[in-house]
Enzyme design. Sequence first.
Site, PDB file in Angstrom:
ATOM      1  N   ASP A 218       0.818  -1.289  -0.042  1.00  0.00           N
ATOM      2  CA  ASP A 218       0.006  -0.055  -0.027  1.00  0.00           C
ATOM      3  C   ASP A 218       1.003   1.369   0.139  1.00  0.00           C
ATOM      4  O   ASP A 218       2.040   1.063   0.007  1.00  0.00           O
ATOM      5  CB  ASP A 218      -1.097  -0.076   1.151  1.00  0.00           C
ATOM      6  N   HIS A 256     -12.876  -0.873  -7.947  1.00  0.00           N
ATOM      7  CA  HIS A 256     -14.119  -0.055  -8.094  1.00  0.00           C
ATOM      8  C   HIS A 256     -13.728   1.318  -7.651  1.00  0.00           C
ATOM      9  O   HIS A 256     -14.604   2.463  -7.859  1.00  0.00           O
ATOM     10  CB  HIS A 256     -15.057  -0.524  -7.352  1.00  0.00           C
TER      11      HIS A 256
END
Length: 354
Positions: A218, A256
Amino acid sequence: MDSNGELARAHADLWKHLFGFLPSAALNCLIELGVPDLIQNHGKPMTVSEIVGELSITNPIKTCCLGSMMDILAHSGFLSREAKGVEDEDIAYSLTTASRLLLKDEPLNLRQFVFYLLGKILAGPWPLLGQWLKNDTPTVFETCYGIPFWELATKSDFGPLFNEAMAVDSRLIGEILVNECKAAFEGLASIVDVAGGTGTLATIIAKNFPTIKCKVFDLPHVVAGLQNNKNLEFIGGDMFEEIPHVHVALLKNILHDWSDEKCIMILKKCKEAISEGEEKSGKVMVIEMVKREDDTVDYQLVRVRLAMDVHMTSCVNGMERNEKEWAHLFFAAGFTTYKITPMSGLISLIELFP
Ligand SMILES: C[S@@+](CC[C@H](N)C(=O)[O-])C[C@H]1O[C@@H](n2cnc3c(N)ncnc32)[C@H](O)[C@@H]1O
């Protein structure tokens, strides 16, 4: 409009929409006051008088309002409501499976997700949707706050709140995933959870499949200070540049967030990561919603998916996708086949093969 009650029904229907926000507000309020925990600790269904007694609320108007909020949530099936006697005030409320997800002591509780989604920051942009549709800012979030979602998540207290919300969602989805899709993990040597936040999902995978070497990838500020352990490693970086080489790359609720163009870039980076890993026969696992046209059978899921679509497009210019839209991305990124395994609830596992 005719006079056969159609006008009156339309009036009532409009009012239903006007007050569509109130179940959410009631939910937020009851968690803030710890009402689900009070009912749980009471050991049996609780009346409003018992609840206000515990909360030291004495004003009769406020007592009455709390009862109405309990009724709104019982009406939507979130609480259970039963008569204890003949009088109205003898109504007692108990928890359902959904409201148990709000208990402080429930290991899979989603309280942080509620605080994130119903908190002040995410509530702010909604009155500005119309303004955003006609102005030049990319997201309603920027119309409201002047900076993009991800920038606010990096710079302010909103970041930790967002990370905690994602973590509790991953805790629940992770349990469903390892229970329902065990076979998809069997025989894997290593896995990277791409944009895996603070590592909740990877921790669950590492615990359930101790032979898989797990990595969490991340942004550097998200993984800073997180402790590696035996089969779990945290790596900071940018998924648009390079993803660590592994057997399998996993993306949960990432695509998404992004436009088609950005998704294809991320998927290509994942394909490179698994092609250059030691095993060279890896796959990509995508954990996301798949919008379905035949969803009319499950009214609730359709509502959630439609709402999520508005949320994703307006806040971050992402979107929820149907199978055709997903397939377009997978093939454009160079994958040759994919397999969708719907899980219980909202989410599916999609496996992509080079
Ligand atoms: C919606 S959260 C999902 C987190 C996690 N996968 C989950 O489902 O709980 C999106 C994540 O993408 C990360 N992210 C955003 N841009 C990124 C980038 N360029 N490289 C790596 N991670 C990124 C964010 O820090 C955040 O943790």
